[in-house]
Scaffold this motif. Sequence first.
Motif, short mmCIF file in Angstrom:
data_model
loop_
_atom_site.label_atom_id
_atom_site.label_comp_id
_atom_site.label_asym_id
_atom_site.label_seq_id
_atom_site.Cartn_x
_atom_site.Cartn_y
_atom_site.Cartn_z
N GLN A 102 0.84 -1.20 0.00
CA GLN A 102 0.00 0.00 0.00
C GLN A 102 0.87 1.24 0.00
O GLN A 102 0.58 2.21 -0.70
CB GLN A 102 -0.94 -0.02 1.21
N GLN A 103 1.95 1.23 0.77
CA GLN A 103 2.86 2.37 0.83
C GLN A 103 3.47 2.63 -0.54
O GLN A 103 3.52 3.77 -1.00
CB GLN A 103 3.96 2.11 1.86
N ILE A 104 3.95 1.58 -1.20
CA ILE A 104 4.55 1.75 -2.53
C ILE A 104 3.49 2.23 -3.52
O ILE A 104 3.73 3.17 -4.28
CB ILE A 104 5.22 0.44 -2.99
N THR A 105 2.33 1.62 -3.50
CA THR A 105 1.27 2.01 -4.43
C THR A 105 0.89 3.48 -4.27
O THR A 105 0.70 4.18 -5.26
CB THR A 105 0.02 1.12 -4.22
N SER A 106 0.82 3.94 -3.04
CA SER A 106 0.36 5.31 -2.80
C SER A 106 1.43 6.36 -3.04
O SER A 106 1.11 7.51 -3.29
CB SER A 106 -0.20 5.46 -1.39
N ARG A 107 2.71 6.00 -3.00
CA ARG A 107 3.76 7.01 -3.10
C ARG A 107 4.67 6.87 -4.31
O ARG A 107 5.48 7.75 -4.58
CB ARG A 107 4.60 6.98 -1.83
N ASP A 108 4.58 5.78 -5.04
CA ASP A 108 5.46 5.53 -6.18
C ASP A 108 5.01 6.35 -7.38
O ASP A 108 4.29 5.87 -8.26
CB ASP A 108 5.46 4.03 -6.51
N THR A 109 5.43 7.60 -7.42
CA THR A 109 4.96 8.52 -8.47
C THR A 109 5.53 8.21 -9.85
O THR A 109 4.89 8.52 -10.85
CB THR A 109 5.28 9.98 -8.10
N ASP A 110 6.70 7.59 -9.92
CA ASP A 110 7.27 7.30 -11.25
C ASP A 110 6.95 5.89 -11.73
O ASP A 110 7.33 5.49 -12.82
CB ASP A 110 8.78 7.56 -11.28
N GLY A 111 6.25 5.10 -10.91
CA GLY A 111 5.78 3.78 -11.32
C GLY A 111 6.86 2.72 -11.48
O GLY A 111 6.64 1.71 -12.14
N ASP A 112 8.01 2.90 -10.82
CA ASP A 112 9.08 1.91 -10.97
C ASP A 112 9.01 0.78 -9.94
O ASP A 112 9.86 -0.09 -9.91
CB ASP A 112 10.45 2.59 -10.93
N GLY A 113 8.01 0.82 -9.06
CA GLY A 113 7.85 -0.24 -8.06
C GLY A 113 8.75 -0.10 -6.86
O GLY A 113 8.83 -1.01 -6.03
N SER A 116 11.86 6.26 -3.98
CA SER A 116 13.07 7.08 -3.87
C SER A 116 12.92 8.01 -2.67
O SER A 116 11.84 8.14 -2.09
CB SER A 116 13.24 7.91 -5.14
N LEU A 117 14.01 8.66 -2.32
CA LEU A 117 13.97 9.62 -1.23
C LEU A 117 12.94 10.71 -1.51
O LEU A 117 12.19 11.11 -0.62
CB LEU A 117 15.36 10.24 -1.01
N GLU A 118 12.90 11.18 -2.75
CA GLU A 118 11.93 12.23 -3.11
C GLU A 118 10.49 11.76 -2.92
O GLU A 118 9.63 12.51 -2.48
CB GLU A 118 12.14 12.69 -4.56
N GLU A 119 10.22 10.50 -3.27
CA GLU A 119 8.86 9.97 -3.12
C GLU A 119 8.49 9.78 -1.65
O GLU A 119 7.31 9.78 -1.31
CB GLU A 119 8.73 8.65 -3.88
N LEU A 120 9.48 9.63 -0.79
CA LEU A 120 9.21 9.45 0.64
C LEU A 120 9.06 10.77 1.38
O LEU A 120 8.63 10.78 2.54
CB LEU A 120 10.32 8.62 1.29
#
Length: 181
Positions: A102-113, A116-120
Amino acid sequence: MKTKLLIAALITGVAATSVSAAGFGRSEGAGSFGPRGGIAAMDFATVDANADGSITLEELQALPAAKFAEVDTDGDGVLSAEELNAQVTAQMAERAAARVEQQITSRDTDGDGALSLEELQPNDTTRLTSMFERLDADSDGNVTAEEFAAFETAMAQRDQMRGGDRGGRDGGRDGGQRHNH
Protein backbone atom coordinates in the motif's frame (compact mmCIF):
# COMPACT_ATOMS: atom_id res chain seq x y z
CA MET A 1 -36.81 -6.50 5.34
CA LYS A 2 -37.31 -8.14 8.73
CA THR A 3 -36.27 -11.49 7.25
CA LYS A 4 -33.00 -10.03 5.90
CA LEU A 5 -32.20 -8.46 9.27
CA LEU A 6 -32.99 -11.70 11.09
CA ILE A 7 -30.75 -13.70 8.74
CA ALA A 8 -27.90 -11.17 9.10
CA ALA A 9 -28.23 -11.26 12.90
CA LEU A 10 -28.28 -15.05 12.90
CA ILE A 11 -25.19 -15.33 10.68
CA THR A 12 -23.29 -12.76 12.73
CA GLY A 13 -24.26 -14.49 15.99
CA VAL A 14 -23.19 -17.92 14.74
CA ALA A 15 -19.90 -16.54 13.44
CA ALA A 16 -19.15 -14.74 16.70
CA THR A 17 -19.99 -17.86 18.70
CA SER A 18 -17.76 -19.92 16.42
CA VAL A 19 -14.86 -17.53 16.91
CA SER A 20 -15.26 -17.64 20.68
CA ALA A 21 -15.49 -21.41 20.70
CA ALA A 22 -12.46 -21.82 18.48
CA GLY A 23 -10.44 -19.25 20.43
CA PHE A 24 -8.15 -18.50 17.51
CA GLY A 25 -8.12 -17.43 13.90
CA ARG A 26 -8.28 -13.70 14.48
CA SER A 27 -6.35 -12.19 11.64
CA GLU A 28 -7.07 -9.40 9.23
CA GLY A 29 -6.32 -11.26 6.03
CA ALA A 30 -8.87 -12.45 3.50
CA GLY A 31 -10.81 -15.46 4.63
CA SER A 32 -10.28 -14.93 8.30
CA PHE A 33 -11.90 -13.38 11.30
CA GLY A 34 -10.66 -9.85 11.78
CA PRO A 35 -10.53 -7.72 14.89
CA ARG A 36 -14.22 -6.95 14.46
CA GLY A 37 -15.07 -10.65 14.48
CA GLY A 38 -18.25 -11.93 12.89
CA ILE A 39 -19.10 -12.36 9.25
CA ALA A 40 -18.20 -8.78 8.30
CA ALA A 41 -14.50 -9.64 8.57
CA MET A 42 -14.68 -12.85 6.52
CA ASP A 43 -13.99 -13.38 2.84
CA PHE A 44 -17.13 -14.65 1.07
CA ALA A 45 -15.26 -17.22 -1.04
CA THR A 46 -13.72 -18.78 2.06
CA VAL A 47 -17.07 -19.21 3.79
CA ASP A 48 -18.75 -20.44 0.58
CA ALA A 49 -16.87 -23.75 0.81
CA ASN A 50 -18.62 -25.41 -2.15
CA ALA A 51 -18.35 -22.25 -4.31
CA ASP A 52 -22.02 -22.31 -5.28
CA GLY A 53 -22.46 -18.56 -4.82
CA SER A 54 -24.31 -18.75 -1.51
CA ILE A 55 -23.48 -19.43 2.11
CA THR A 56 -25.43 -22.00 4.08
CA LEU A 57 -25.63 -22.24 7.84
CA GLU A 58 -23.72 -25.53 7.62
CA GLU A 59 -20.85 -23.81 5.75
CA LEU A 60 -20.72 -21.10 8.39
CA GLN A 61 -20.75 -23.65 11.20
CA ALA A 62 -17.95 -25.65 9.52
CA LEU A 63 -15.63 -22.65 9.29
CA PRO A 64 -14.04 -22.94 12.78
CA ALA A 65 -13.17 -26.61 12.18
CA ALA A 66 -11.66 -25.76 8.80
CA LYS A 67 -9.60 -22.94 10.31
CA PHE A 68 -8.49 -25.25 13.13
CA ALA A 69 -7.36 -27.87 10.62
CA GLU A 70 -5.48 -25.18 8.70
CA VAL A 71 -3.48 -24.24 11.81
CA ASP A 72 -3.07 -27.85 13.07
CA THR A 73 -0.29 -28.53 10.57
CA ASP A 74 0.72 -31.89 12.05
CA GLY A 75 -2.91 -33.07 12.17
CA ASP A 76 -2.75 -34.30 15.76
CA GLY A 77 -6.01 -32.58 16.78
CA VAL A 78 -4.41 -30.04 19.12
CA LEU A 79 -2.74 -26.70 18.53
CA SER A 80 0.78 -26.53 19.90
CA ALA A 81 2.57 -23.32 20.78
CA GLU A 82 4.70 -23.81 17.67
CA GLU A 83 1.64 -24.08 15.42
CA LEU A 84 0.02 -21.03 16.98
CA ASN A 85 3.27 -19.06 16.76
CA ALA A 86 3.60 -20.02 13.09
CA GLN A 87 0.05 -18.80 12.45
CA VAL A 88 0.63 -15.49 14.23
CA THR A 89 3.97 -15.00 12.44
CA ALA A 90 2.37 -15.69 9.05
CA GLN A 91 -0.48 -13.27 9.80
CA MET A 92 1.95 -10.54 10.85
CA ALA A 93 4.00 -11.10 7.69
CA GLU A 94 0.86 -10.86 5.54
CA ARG A 95 -0.20 -7.60 7.21
CA ALA A 96 3.32 -6.16 6.87
CA ALA A 97 3.48 -7.11 3.18
CA ALA A 98 0.09 -5.51 2.59
CA ARG A 99 1.20 -2.30 4.35
CA VAL A 100 4.40 -2.17 2.29
CA GLU A 101 2.48 -2.74 -0.94
CA GLN A 102 0.00 0.00 0.00
CA GLN A 103 2.86 2.37 0.83
CA ILE A 104 4.55 1.75 -2.53
CA THR A 105 1.27 2.01 -4.43
CA SER A 106 0.36 5.31 -2.80
CA ARG A 107 3.76 7.01 -3.10
CA ASP A 108 5.46 5.53 -6.18
CA THR A 109 4.96 8.52 -8.47
CA ASP A 110 7.27 7.30 -11.25
CA GLY A 111 5.78 3.78 -11.32
CA ASP A 112 9.08 1.91 -10.97
CA GLY A 113 7.85 -0.24 -8.06
CA ALA A 114 10.32 1.30 -5.61
CA LEU A 115 10.41 4.42 -3.46
CA SER A 116 13.07 7.08 -3.87
CA LEU A 117 13.97 9.62 -1.23
CA GLU A 118 11.93 12.23 -3.11
CA GLU A 119 8.86 9.97 -3.12
CA LEU A 120 9.21 9.45 0.64
CA GLN A 121 9.29 13.18 1.40
CA PRO A 122 6.15 14.55 3.06
CA ASN A 123 3.62 15.77 0.50
CA ASP A 124 2.45 18.53 2.82
CA THR A 125 5.41 20.56 4.06
CA THR A 126 3.09 23.07 5.77
CA ARG A 127 2.30 20.47 8.43
CA LEU A 128 6.00 19.85 9.05
CA THR A 129 6.68 23.60 9.14
CA SER A 130 3.81 24.14 11.58
CA MET A 131 5.15 21.42 13.89
CA PHE A 132 8.65 22.93 13.78
CA GLU A 133 7.26 26.36 14.63
CA ARG A 134 5.43 24.90 17.64
CA LEU A 135 8.62 23.21 18.82
CA ASP A 136 10.74 26.35 18.32
CA ALA A 137 9.29 28.27 21.27
CA ASP A 138 11.65 31.25 20.96
CA SER A 139 11.36 31.41 17.13
CA ASP A 140 15.12 31.47 16.62
CA GLY A 141 15.07 28.82 13.88
CA ASN A 142 16.51 26.10 16.15
CA VAL A 143 14.87 23.61 18.48
CA THR A 144 16.83 23.05 21.68
CA ALA A 145 16.60 19.99 23.91
CA GLU A 146 14.73 22.15 26.45
CA GLU A 147 12.16 23.27 23.84
CA PHE A 148 11.71 19.68 22.72
CA ALA A 149 11.22 18.48 26.33
CA ALA A 150 8.74 21.30 27.01
CA PHE A 151 6.78 20.29 23.91
CA GLU A 152 6.75 16.64 25.03
CA THR A 153 5.49 17.67 28.47
CA ALA A 154 2.76 19.83 26.95
CA MET A 155 1.66 16.99 24.65
CA ALA A 156 1.59 14.49 27.54
CA GLN A 157 -0.52 16.88 29.61
CA ARG A 158 -2.90 17.41 26.69
CA ASP A 159 -3.23 13.66 26.20
CA GLN A 160 -3.91 13.12 29.92
CA MET A 161 -6.65 15.76 29.81
CA ARG A 162 -8.18 13.86 26.87
CA GLY A 163 -8.00 10.61 28.83
CA GLY A 164 -4.92 9.16 27.12
CA ASP A 165 -1.41 8.65 28.41
CA ARG A 166 1.58 9.09 26.11
CA GLY A 167 3.98 8.19 28.89
CA GLY A 168 7.62 8.55 28.00
CA ARG A 169 9.29 9.32 24.70
CA ASP A 170 8.29 5.96 23.32
CA GLY A 171 4.61 6.95 23.23
CA GLY A 172 3.57 5.16 26.41
CA ARG A 173 4.94 1.70 25.60
CA ASP A 174 6.90 1.86 28.85
CA GLY A 175 3.77 2.04 30.99
CA GLY A 176 3.95 5.80 31.44
CA GLN A 177 7.46 5.85 32.93
CA ARG A 178 9.46 8.94 32.01
CA HIS A 179 13.07 8.38 30.99
CA ASN A 180 15.88 10.86 30.84
CA HIS A 181 17.69 9.99 27.63
